[in-house]
Design a protein around this motif. Structure first.
Motif, PDB file in Angstrom:
ATOM      1  N   ASN A 279      23.122   6.731  34.287  1.00 26.90           N
ATOM      2  CA  ASN A 279      21.634   6.345  34.662  1.00 26.90           C
ATOM      3  C   ASN A 279      21.026   5.527  33.645  1.00 26.90           C
ATOM      4  N   GLY A 280      21.670   5.306  32.517  1.00 24.16           N
ATOM      5  CA  GLY A 280      21.120   4.661  31.322  1.00 24.16           C
ATOM      6  C   GLY A 280      20.445   5.206  30.504  1.00 24.16           C
ATOM      7  N   ARG A 281      20.038   6.558  30.731  1.00 18.86           N
ATOM      8  CA  ARG A 281      19.112   7.028  29.811  1.00 18.86           C
ATOM      9  C   ARG A 281      19.927   7.588  28.323  1.00 18.86           C
ATOM     10  N   ARG A 282      18.828   7.416  27.443  1.00 15.39           N
ATOM     11  CA  ARG A 282      19.184   7.772  26.135  1.00 15.39           C
ATOM     12  C   ARG A 282      19.288   9.205  25.819  1.00 15.39           C
ATOM     13  N   HIS A 283      20.307   9.474  24.708  1.00 14.14           N
ATOM     14  CA  HIS A 283      20.459  10.600  24.394  1.00 14.14           C
ATOM     15  C   HIS A 283      19.384  10.987  23.475  1.00 14.14           C
ATOM     16  N   GLY A 284      19.073  12.327  22.973  1.00 15.39           N
ATOM     17  CA  GLY A 284      18.171  12.775  22.196  1.00 15.39           C
ATOM     18  C   GLY A 284      16.801  13.220  23.075  1.00 15.39           C
ATOM     19  N   ALA A 285      15.703  13.241  22.308  1.00 17.61           N
ATOM     20  CA  ALA A 285      14.479  13.728  22.991  1.00 17.61           C
ATOM     21  C   ALA A 285      13.979  12.947  24.085  1.00 17.61           C
ATOM     22  N   ALA A 286      13.887  11.583  24.168  1.00 17.81           N
ATOM     23  CA  ALA A 286      13.600  10.644  25.189  1.00 17.81           C
ATOM     24  C   ALA A 286      14.740  11.171  26.614  1.00 17.81           C
TER      25      ALA A 286
ATOM     26  N   GLN B 165      11.535   3.428  34.788  1.00 17.23           N
ATOM     27  CA  GLN B 165      10.055   3.834  35.505  1.00 17.23           C
ATOM     28  C   GLN B 165       9.632   4.906  34.842  1.00 17.23           C
ATOM     29  N   TYR B 166      10.372   5.747  34.608  1.00 19.44           N
ATOM     30  CA  TYR B 166       9.919   7.143  33.775  1.00 19.44           C
ATOM     31  C   TYR B 166       9.378   6.679  32.352  1.00 19.44           C
ATOM     32  N   GLN B 167      10.047   6.057  31.842  1.00 21.95           N
ATOM     33  CA  GLN B 167       9.881   5.523  30.437  1.00 21.95           C
ATOM     34  C   GLN B 167       8.450   4.780  30.601  1.00 21.95           C
TER      35      GLN B 167
ATOM     36  N   HIS C   2      15.706  13.900  31.676  1.00 24.75           N
ATOM     37  CA  HIS C   2      16.611  14.782  32.270  1.00 24.75           C
ATOM     38  C   HIS C   2      15.721  16.209  32.943  1.00 24.75           C
ATOM     39  N   ASP C   3      14.766  16.711  32.155  1.00 25.07           N
ATOM     40  CA  ASP C   3      13.836  17.951  32.405  1.00 25.07           C
ATOM     41  C   ASP C   3      12.801  17.467  33.333  1.00 25.07           C
ATOM     42  N   ARG C   4      12.645  16.414  33.788  1.00 20.13           N
ATOM     43  CA  ARG C   4      11.276  15.968  34.565  1.00 20.13           C
ATOM     44  C   ARG C   4      11.229  16.988  35.992  1.00 20.13           C
TER      45      ARG C   4
ATOM     46  N   ASN D 269      11.924  11.068  41.455  1.00 22.00           N
ATOM     47  CA  ASN D 269      13.437  10.296  41.667  1.00 22.00           C
ATOM     48  C   ASN D 269      13.274   9.069  40.867  1.00 22.00           C
ATOM     49  N   GLN D 270      12.075   8.963  39.802  1.00 20.50           N
ATOM     50  CA  GLN D 270      11.983   7.464  39.254  1.00 20.50           C
ATOM     51  C   GLN D 270      13.494   7.540  38.580  1.00 20.50           C
ATOM     52  N   THR D 271      13.709   6.153  38.124  1.00 14.16           N
ATOM     53  CA  THR D 271      14.842   5.557  37.353  1.00 14.16           C
ATOM     54  C   THR D 271      14.295   5.874  35.931  1.00 14.16           C
ATOM     55  N   TYR D 272      15.269   5.646  34.879  1.00 17.13           N
ATOM     56  CA  TYR D 272      14.812   6.079  33.459  1.00 17.13           C
ATOM     57  C   TYR D 272      13.952   5.110  33.207  1.00 17.13           C
TER      58      TYR D 272
END
Length: 87
Positions: free
Chosen positions: A58-65, A82-84, A70-72, A77-80
């Motif tokens: 899904n293209g999300r980054r590793h780390g805090a972001a 959209q969430y960002q 992941h813990d939303r 159901n937002q994409t990464y």
């Protein structure tokens, strides 16, 4: 010989990917990226090969972001992307 030449000329047109393809219930398109095929759905998710297996990314980054996404909240159901843009 003539048939072989005709098939080589016609074959690339058969490999064209439409943006309206469906794969595993998702709408998107197949694209070639770094000599490998991937399916990109309309939500920004990518189905690609990793090692010897295939899976959705899904293209999300590793780390805090990535952890925050992941813990939303359940049902978010937002994409990464959209969430960002909203956090």
């Amino acid at each position: 010989m003539f048939v072989l030449i005709c098939s080589l000329v016609i074959a690339p047109s058969l490999l064209r990917a439409d943006s309206n393809d469906w794969y595993q219930g998702r709408k998107g398109q197949w694209v070639q990226h770094q000599n490998a095929w991937q399916f990109r759905d309309s939500g920004g998710n990518i189905y690609r090969q990793h090692g010897k297996s295939w899976g959705w990314y899904n293209g999300r980054r590793h780390g805090a972001a990535g952890d925050a996404y992941h813990d939303r909240a359940p049902g978010d159901n937002q994409t990464y992307n959209q969430y960002q843009n909203t956090h």
